[in-house]
Motif scaffolding. Sequence first.
Motif, PDB file in Angstrom:
ATOM      1  N   GLN A  73       2.227   1.791  -3.410  1.00  0.00           N
ATOM      2  CA  GLN A  73       1.122   2.092  -4.324  1.00  0.00           C
ATOM      3  C   GLN A  73       0.738   3.570  -4.241  1.00  0.00           C
ATOM      4  OE1 GLN A  73      -2.976   0.596  -3.516  1.00  0.00           O
ATOM      5  NE2 GLN A  73      -2.581  -0.621  -5.381  1.00  0.00           N
ATOM      6  N   ARG A  74       0.614   4.085  -3.019  1.00  0.00           N
ATOM      7  CA  ARG A  74       0.256   5.503  -2.852  1.00  0.00           C
ATOM      8  C   ARG A  74       1.330   6.414  -3.458  1.00  0.00           C
ATOM      9  NH1 ARG A  74      -2.200   3.758   2.194  1.00  0.00           N
ATOM     10  NH2 ARG A  74      -0.221   3.996   3.273  1.00  0.00           N
TER      11      ARG A  74
ATOM     12  N   ARG B 223       0.802  -1.222   0.000  1.00  0.00           N
ATOM     13  CA  ARG B 223       0.000   0.000   0.000  1.00  0.00           C
ATOM     14  C   ARG B 223       0.845   1.288   0.000  1.00  0.00           C
ATOM     15  NH1 ARG B 223      -4.772  -0.145  -1.623  1.00  0.00           N
ATOM     16  NH2 ARG B 223      -5.468  -1.599  -0.065  1.00  0.00           N
TER      17      ARG B 223
END
Length: 171
Positions: free
Chosen positions: A88-89, A85
Amino acid sequence: VFDAAPDVAALMSRQDLEDWLDCSLLHYPVLNAMRGGTPVPPEELTRVMHVSGDPRGGYVDGAKVRAQSAAGATVVVQNLHEWHRPAQRLCRRLARLFSAKAGAVAFWTRAGQDGLRVHRDDGHLFVVQISGTKRWYLYDTPRDTADWSPGYVESGAGVEVGVETRAQTVD
């Protein structure tokens, strides 16, 4: 070369990688390794796990990966932006900022070892170093674009510039 913002520097840690080796469902080739420019065979990095009673191969074996790393291999974690995550951000932010595709790959090379052989990538790179010190050698691009292609190149190809980077915190 500049210091990363705190949220970028905290993207992942060496401990995250250690945890992934022991407590995850990482599968080859998401995690692979290279030694001297040659891929380490999957069976030297993986094991069979029983999933719902069925034997399934290709799962990362932390002990095997650590042994390959100790023997000089560079561990590569592909497509981090698809399942981690924070990566990904960051990649989504970079893609919006630069109007370009952004992805993340993690490399783990032991101190005193070379990472990959001299090569050209087929995209622009933004490197976040999470631990230790590394000396990078950057080369000018060939004058004739017909001479350019991604992949391994001779180490004397082009003008060499050495750049040293140091992580803000060393694990």
